[in-house]
Design an enzyme around this catalytic site. Structure first.
Site, mmCIF file in Angstrom:
data_model
loop_
_atom_site.group_PDB
_atom_site.id
_atom_site.type_symbol
_atom_site.label_atom_id
_atom_site.label_comp_id
_atom_site.label_asym_id
_atom_site.label_seq_id
_atom_site.Cartn_x
_atom_site.Cartn_y
_atom_site.Cartn_z
ATOM 1 N N ASP A 1 0.858 -1.179 0.000
ATOM 2 C CA ASP A 1 0.000 0.000 0.000
ATOM 3 C C ASP A 1 0.894 1.228 0.000
ATOM 4 O OD1 ASP A 1 -2.631 1.310 0.482
ATOM 5 O OD2 ASP A 1 -3.123 -0.672 1.269
ATOM 6 N N ASP B 1 -3.142 4.652 -2.230
ATOM 7 C CA ASP B 1 -4.246 5.108 -1.387
ATOM 8 C C ASP B 1 -4.740 6.500 -1.822
ATOM 9 O OD1 ASP B 1 -5.588 4.472 1.291
ATOM 10 O OD2 ASP B 1 -4.804 6.472 1.722
ATOM 11 N N GLU C 1 -6.427 3.757 -5.786
ATOM 12 C CA GLU C 1 -7.717 3.922 -5.108
ATOM 13 C C GLU C 1 -8.169 5.334 -5.462
ATOM 14 O OE1 GLU C 1 -9.854 3.789 -0.738
ATOM 15 O OE2 GLU C 1 -8.026 4.942 -1.052
ATOM 16 N N HIS D 1 -11.244 -3.737 3.076
ATOM 17 C CA HIS D 1 -11.123 -3.357 4.491
ATOM 18 C C HIS D 1 -11.891 -2.077 4.819
ATOM 19 C CE1 HIS D 1 -8.378 -0.839 2.393
ATOM 20 N NE2 HIS D 1 -8.137 -0.132 3.477
ATOM 21 N N ASP D 2 -12.466 -1.419 3.788
ATOM 22 C CA ASP D 2 -13.266 -0.208 4.012
ATOM 23 C C ASP D 2 -14.738 -0.435 3.697
ATOM 24 O OD1 ASP D 2 -10.989 1.330 4.572
ATOM 25 O OD2 ASP D 2 -10.721 1.893 2.470
#
Ligand code: NOJ
Length: 546
Positions: free
Chosen positions: A99, A199, A253, A319-320
């Site tokens: 990430d 991210d 993302e 995970h979100d």
């Protein structure tokens, strides 16, 4: 015709390290734990793994607040452990994607600590600004609700944080920031990392610090920092300076991205990106109204992205985002059927399918965190506090609303077996509670069951690897009345049809709809094409037509 990149026929498996496997009994997953489960990933058929952040971090946002990009969080292990993970993964032909969180750092990062000195060159690494009339420099609100500015008395200025207040935004207008990030990228790529998931990468460039429109307690001002031309310039530069010189993958993302920007991101910038339209369907905007999920709206969004951009990073949960069976399926009555149907959809679209740890078992959201005091997720904590402050909504409504977004639900530990803590940890207190259904929903029992959700994922992963049509073919939606859906994938004269019933009721196919071809995969083990004119609850098929 598009060339055949490595990731066109591979699924990418996401590990949330904190919840995957705890090797030392402290209740928190770690790198030796991941190493011990590489064989599991290999059996599943995985060749690319994306690791949520493992860097040193005070964990306000569990690693999405980094205090040292070139060190490992001691809770997860050491740099030697990380190097061992890279080597052990490589032995099993598994590449690791890390990430990259560079919209912000932690407020405990040495750059930020140094930036508090107005005379330091680091001051300009962040957005430090004077207040206006005793208030914040502008009216922006953070994505994790509340003001996007924090006043620091010792500096006499405010700093900008579009996420939590322990996540100060980096100032990408300062060329030193780009230089630092390029150094970090090379550090990891030289260690043998296969790329990055970047991210909130379409929020890094702030066009201006003018006031935002509207009154939202979260994300006000976003028009000044969402998919701005500066993001594209930075990504092009990162590609030409760094990525181009390695065999690597760059995944973005991209929050609330639109089609024109999506297309630009695919042009010499990112290899693929996550859009937010599909997972956003049916989510409430306020605690006033809780909409129902609509398969029609969901499929419209999916088809929209399939049509408008050349390649998608397809995902249903992470995970979100809540577990997909809870959001889009029927966990109470058709857990297995809806889990398999959703998998079929995710794997047969054009793009790279992402699987979030436990999705391959049909993992469900943890039902509810007991009390607000137990929330671990910084965004859930903030949302709860702000809504309470407004004094408009009842406690029940507030909790229900927070519950939709609370990311703790999808971060519960991975169920390896039916022993203590589902085999995740020997600790008496894992960092989040264990899933309620682990007596049957666990890796050990699903690996033994040829009809399990796990076994279905295994088939899909293998199919994607060898099926050129699914990897590279075009996609053509076929007209069917909701909740029935079908599309064709076509490549070099071959054609496959995917067909499914997105509901809990049996549905008849229209009279003129022909089901011809060879059945290659079905979500029910007893499906037979002969005379078939209905689809059962969440039944899905993959037919080889030509
Ligand atoms: C997106 C990440 O996926 C999420 O977990 C994080 O909280 C925010 N970005 C801020 O870094």
């Amino acid at each position: 015709m598009m060339k055949n990149p490595y990731w066109s026929n591979h699924a990418i498996y996401q590990i949330y390290p904190r919840s995957f496997c705890d090797s030392n009994g402290d209740g928190i997953g770690d790198i030796p734990g991941i190493i011990s489960k590489l064989d599991y990933l290999q059996r599943l058929g995985i060749h690319i793994v994306w690791l949520s952040p493992l860097y040193r971090s005070p964990n306000d946002d569990f690693g999405y607040d980094i205090s040292d990009y070139e060190a490992i969080n001691p809770e997860y292990g050491t740099m030697e452990d990380m190097e061992r993970l890279i080597a052990e993964a490589k032995k099993r032909d598994i590449s690791l994607v890390m990430d990259l969180v560079v919209n912000h750092t932690s407020d405990e990062h040495p750059w930020f600590l140094a930036s508090k000195d107005k005379n330091s060159p680091y001051h300009d690494y962040y957005y430090w600004r004077e207040g206006k009339n005793g208030k914040a420099p502008n009216n922006w609100t953070s994505v994790f609700p509340g003001s996007a500015w924090e006043y620091v008395p010792e500096v006499g200025q405010y700093y900008l944080h579009i996420y939590g207040k322990k996540q100060p935004d980096l100032n990408w207008h300062n060329p030193k920031v780009l230089e630092e990030v390029e150094k970090i990228l090379r550090f990891w790529l030289d260690k043998g990392i296969y790329g990055f998931r970047c991210d909130v990468i379409n929020q890094i460039w702030k066009d201006s610090l003018e006031n935002g429109k509207g009154h939202s307690p979260s994300g006000r001002g976003m028009e000044h920092y969402l998919s701005r031309p500066g993001d594209h310039d930075i990504l092009k530069k990162l590609r030409s300076d760094v990525f181009e010189h390695y065999d690597c993958i760059v995944i973005g993302e991209t929050v609330n991205v639109d089609y024109p920007n999506g297309r630009k991101f695919l042009d010499q910038e990112l290899d693929m990106f996550f859009q937010f339209d599909t997972t956003g369907v049916g989510k409430p905007a306020t605690p006033l109204y809780f909409p129902h999920f609509s398969s029609q709206k969901f499929m419209e969004k999916i088809y929209g992205w399939q049509k408008e951009v050349a390649w998608n990073a397809n995902y249903l949960e992470n995970h979100d985002q809540p577990r997909s069976i809870n959001r889009f399926g029927d966990p109470a009555h058709h857990w297995k059927e809806s889990g398999k149907m959703l998998a079929l959809l995710n794997f047969t679209l054009r793009g790279t399918p992402f699987v979030y740890e436990g999705e391959e078992l049909g993992m469900l959201n943890y039902p509810r965190m007991e009390e607000p005091k137990d929330y671990q997720d910084v965004s859930a904590k903030n949302t709860y506090q702000i809504l309470k402050k407004y004094r408009i909504f009842s406690e029940k409504r507030i909790r229900r609303f927070v519950d939709v977004y609370n990311r703790d639900h999808e971060r519960c530990p991975f169920p390896w077996d039916s022993s203590k803590n589902a085999g995740f940890s020997s600790s008496d207190k894992p960092w989040l509670p264990i899933e309620a259904n682990v007596s049957f929903l666990n890796a050990e029992s699903e690996e033994k069951d040829p009809d399990s959700i796990y076994a279905f994922y295994q088939k899909l992963i293998a199919l994607r690897l060898e099926d050129q049509t699914l990897a590279l073919g075009s996609i053509e939606p076929l007209p069917l009345p909701d909740p029935l859906y079908a599309y064709r994938r076509i490549f070099e004269g071959r054609s496959e049809m995917i067909l499914f019933n997105f509901s809990s009721q049996e549905k008849a196919l229209p009279k003129d709809f022909s089901l011809e071809g060879t059945l290659r995969l079905a979500t029910y083990s007893d499906t037979c094409l002969k005379g078939k004119r209905t689809l059962r609850a969440y039944e899905g098929l993959l037919l080889q037509e030509k």
